[in-house]
Design a protein around this motif. Structure first.
Motif, short mmCIF file in Angstrom:
data_model
loop_
_atom_site.label_atom_id
_atom_site.label_comp_id
_atom_site.label_asym_id
_atom_site.label_seq_id
_atom_site.Cartn_x
_atom_site.Cartn_y
_atom_site.Cartn_z
N LEU A 165 -0.31 -60.70 -56.97
CA LEU A 165 0.10 -59.14 -57.13
C LEU A 165 -0.49 -58.51 -57.78
CD1 LEU A 165 3.41 -59.79 -57.96
CD2 LEU A 165 3.36 -60.03 -56.04
N GLU A 166 -1.75 -58.21 -58.23
CA GLU A 166 -2.57 -57.83 -58.78
C GLU A 166 -3.92 -57.88 -57.91
OE1 GLU A 166 -3.33 -56.24 -63.23
OE2 GLU A 166 -4.60 -57.87 -62.75
N GLU A 167 -4.28 -56.78 -57.65
CA GLU A 167 -6.30 -55.98 -57.02
C GLU A 167 -6.93 -55.97 -58.29
OE1 GLU A 167 -8.04 -53.72 -53.11
OE2 GLU A 167 -6.14 -52.30 -53.98
N THR A 168 -8.01 -57.43 -57.79
CA THR A 168 -9.02 -57.24 -58.34
C THR A 168 -9.91 -56.23 -58.51
OG1 THR A 168 -9.02 -59.64 -58.07
CG2 THR A 168 -10.77 -58.98 -59.19
N PRO A 169 -10.64 -55.44 -59.92
CA PRO A 169 -11.05 -54.38 -59.04
C PRO A 169 -12.91 -54.83 -58.76
CG PRO A 169 -10.17 -53.73 -61.37
CD PRO A 169 -9.77 -55.10 -61.14
N LEU A 170 -13.38 -53.22 -58.97
CA LEU A 170 -14.53 -54.21 -58.27
C LEU A 170 -15.75 -54.23 -58.85
CD1 LEU A 170 -14.66 -52.78 -54.64
CD2 LEU A 170 -14.29 -55.14 -54.91
N ASP A 171 -15.51 -53.92 -60.24
CA ASP A 171 -15.89 -53.07 -61.54
C ASP A 171 -16.27 -54.79 -61.91
OD1 ASP A 171 -17.32 -52.72 -63.91
OD2 ASP A 171 -16.60 -50.67 -64.32
N THR A 172 -18.13 -55.03 -61.60
CA THR A 172 -18.18 -56.27 -62.86
C THR A 172 -18.09 -55.76 -64.68
OG1 THR A 172 -19.78 -56.21 -61.18
CG2 THR A 172 -20.01 -57.54 -62.52
N ALA A 173 -18.67 -55.19 -65.06
CA ALA A 173 -18.36 -54.87 -66.21
C ALA A 173 -17.30 -55.47 -66.99
CB ALA A 173 -18.95 -54.12 -67.31
N TYR A 174 -15.79 -54.24 -65.80
CA TYR A 174 -14.89 -54.15 -66.30
C TYR A 174 -13.62 -56.19 -66.07
CZ TYR A 174 -9.59 -53.69 -66.50
OH TYR A 174 -8.43 -53.75 -65.88
N ASN A 175 -14.66 -56.71 -65.22
CA ASN A 175 -13.92 -57.76 -64.66
C ASN A 175 -14.38 -59.03 -65.99
OD1 ASN A 175 -12.19 -57.33 -62.19
ND2 ASN A 175 -13.93 -57.24 -61.41
N THR A 176 -15.85 -58.99 -66.45
CA THR A 176 -16.05 -59.23 -67.12
C THR A 176 -15.37 -59.43 -68.22
OG1 THR A 176 -18.30 -59.40 -65.70
CG2 THR A 176 -17.85 -60.29 -68.35
N LYS A 177 -15.12 -58.70 -69.21
CA LYS A 177 -13.73 -57.89 -70.51
C LYS A 177 -12.99 -59.01 -70.12
CE LYS A 177 -16.84 -54.73 -71.78
NZ LYS A 177 -16.73 -52.55 -72.05
N ARG A 178 -11.92 -58.11 -69.48
CA ARG A 178 -11.10 -58.82 -68.73
C ARG A 178 -10.99 -60.19 -68.70
NH1 ARG A 178 -7.51 -57.43 -63.69
NH2 ARG A 178 -5.10 -57.79 -64.90
N GLY A 179 -11.81 -61.19 -68.29
CA GLY A 179 -11.44 -62.38 -68.21
C GLY A 179 -11.88 -62.97 -69.53
N ILE A 180 -13.15 -62.85 -70.32
CA ILE A 180 -13.16 -62.93 -71.57
C ILE A 180 -11.99 -62.94 -72.16
CG2 ILE A 180 -14.25 -63.10 -73.88
CD1 ILE A 180 -16.82 -61.84 -72.07
N VAL A 181 -11.33 -61.83 -71.95
CA VAL A 181 -10.16 -61.67 -73.36
C VAL A 181 -8.80 -62.38 -72.80
CG1 VAL A 181 -8.21 -59.87 -73.30
CG2 VAL A 181 -10.82 -58.74 -73.81
N ALA A 182 -8.56 -62.56 -71.36
CA ALA A 182 -7.61 -64.30 -70.84
C ALA A 182 -8.12 -65.32 -71.44
CB ALA A 182 -7.56 -63.62 -69.26
N SER A 183 -9.53 -65.34 -71.17
CA SER A 183 -9.37 -66.35 -72.06
C SER A 183 -9.12 -67.36 -72.53
CB SER A 183 -10.93 -66.89 -71.38
OG SER A 183 -11.25 -67.48 -70.00
N ILE A 184 -9.79 -66.05 -74.55
CA ILE A 184 -9.22 -66.04 -75.32
C ILE A 184 -7.46 -65.99 -75.59
CG2 ILE A 184 -9.02 -65.26 -77.78
CD1 ILE A 184 -11.78 -63.83 -76.30
#
Length: 464
Positions: A60-79
């Motif tokens: 349901l959520e569209e993935t942003p095209l900002d690589t730095a933002y996606n990286t931070k968000r992926g790390i936080v989600a993994s934690i």
């Protein structure tokens, strides 16, 4: 937590279920065995919520095209996923209040923090410092260290408007931090002598290392009056008073819905944030070599963790008031008590606790990793030559500790065993001397003559 249900009058170690009884100083706990929704495991509930969140992000959520933002968000989600797993599935530690999941959460945070330190350790110095900008863009900039020395006059006649300005200048946020820190450390260590030794030794370390870090340079009255006597001493005193109250407090637990009055319910909710039961720490460092080495190791690791606080700020360019510094202190406040309890159990009852506790193991690893980061990121500061007279003082102290250990646990024990063996031999010989017919040689001679006379009589009788 059905295993925490106890019959009245049974003894139980604080926060540990189904353990054999020992002769340690422990309180008596009464529990009516109420097992409410608050205490039940919610593994399926957490799994369902986590799955719904991941499904929402995926579909349901569209993935942003900002690589730095996606990286931070992926790390936080993994934690967060790892924390959810650990809170529901990790092994319980020695503490259960306010809730076992609280301490499992901090155990998982310890693992995450250690992994972060390992990542920083494997970076170059420049990349590691610049990586801190991903956490806070204000970081990654060299910051000058504040010098607490300078004018050390308690009463400065050169400032008639405020001659005590030097004292007021030292009244910053570190004063209540010192008091609160030593209050909590006293609750962890539960021993007045060990707390005072660590407090005094850290001031000696500041004296010894002020040529490396400028903020270690303080006035003499700042070291011994404001720090040791006022802040640290008052914190230790209040901590010992709290320990006395906790050791005398009755530990009687009832389910919230079994308490008829509202006042009792409020009191029960407040006591939920106190220990389930209490164990008095009796370190007895001089009783045997194992306990002596354990106490020395605890003091060493405490001092190293204290030094890491200042050196990490210096090598990673973090100002003292940054929120990461505060978060690190909060982290150690929550994991230090558990680690200290596990160390005490491992030292006090090695037959039952055959390995070091998980929280103590990870805290020791974190402390060592922090120090290795300091060594790698600024070896020039660490290797600055220590003044000769300071080296002499520390060498003398280490030599005295070594020879005292050698005398107390080796030479003295050998001497005592030799005296005990000699005493037993003397007692054995004296007992043999007191046997009838063996006191002196007269009885033996008389016995020999009687035998000889008896044999001669037999010969005469045969001749006749």
């Amino acid at each position: 937590l059905s295993s925490a249900v106890m019959a009245k009058g049974e003894w139980k170690r604080s926060g540990a279920d189904d353990l054999p009884l020992t002769g340690r100083s422990e309180c008596e706990v009464f529990d009516d065995g109420t097992n409410t929704f608050f205490w039940r495991a919610h593994t399926l509930t957490v799994l369902f919520i986590l799955t719904c969140a991941l499904v929402y992000v995926t579909l349901l959520e569209e993935t942003p095209l900002d690589t730095a933002y996606n990286t931070k968000r992926g790390i936080v989600a993994s934690i967060l996923v790892f924390l959810c797993f650990g809170v529901t599935q990790a092994k319980d530690g020695p503490f259960t209040r306010p809730h076992p999941a609280y301490w499992r959460f901090w155990l998982c945070v310890s693992v995450v923090y250690e992994l972060f330190l390992i990542f920083i350790l494997f970076q170059t110095v420049h990349d590691g410092r610049q990586f801190m900008k991903y956490i806070d863009p204000k970081l990654g900039v060299p910051l000058p260290e504040r010098d607490y020395g300078g004018n050390c006059l308690i009463y400065d006649p050169g400032h008639p408007a405020d001659p005590f300005h030097n004292i007021w200048d030292k009244m910053d946020g570190f004063v209540p931090a010192h008091f609160l820190g030593w209050y909590i450390k006293t609750l962890m260590i539960r021993d007045w002598w060990m707390c005072m030794i660590i407090s005094v030794m850290f001031e000696f370390l500041e004296y010894s290392l002020e040529h490396q870090l400028p903020n270690f340079s303080e006035c003499w009255w700042d070291h011994w009056i404001m720090d040791v006597l006022v802040c640290n001493g008052l914190g230790i005193y209040c901590g010992m008073k709290t320990l006395g109250w906790l050791s005398m407090k009755p530990y009687q637990w009832q389910g919230l819905w079994n308490i008829p009055t509202y006042k009792g319910k409020i009191k029960r909710i407040a006591f939920q944030f106190t220990p389930y039961s209490w164990v008095k720490f009796e370190w007895r460092p001089a009783s045997n070599l194992r306990r002596w080495l354990a106490v020395l190791g605890i003091i060493f690791m405490f001092l190293l963790a204290e030094l890491n606080t200042f050196y990490l700020k210096f090598v990673l360019w973090m100002p003292p008031e940054h929120y990461l510094v505060l978060l690190r202190l909060i982290f150690f406040v929550n994991v230090g008590g558990v680690a200290m309890r596990e160390i005490y159990d491992f030292m006090d009852d090695p037959k039952f606790y055959k390995k070091l506790g998980q929280q103590a193991w990870i805290v020791a690893t974190i402390t060592v990793t922090e120090f290795l980061i300091v060594v790698k990121y600024d070896p020039n500061t660490i290797m600055l030559p220590i003044p000769f007279f300071i080296t002499q003082c520390w060498t003398l102290g280490i030599v005295l500790i070594f020879f005292w250990t050698l005398w107390r646990f080796f030479i003295r024990d050998i001497t005592l065993r030799y005296k005990e063996t000699r005493r037993r031999r003397q007692e054995g010989s004296s007992e043999r001397d007191r046997v009838p017919g063996h006191a002196d040689g007269t009885n033996l001679a008389t016995s020999g003559r009687s035998k000889l006379n008896g044999s001669m009589d037999t010969v005469r009788h045969r001749k006749s």
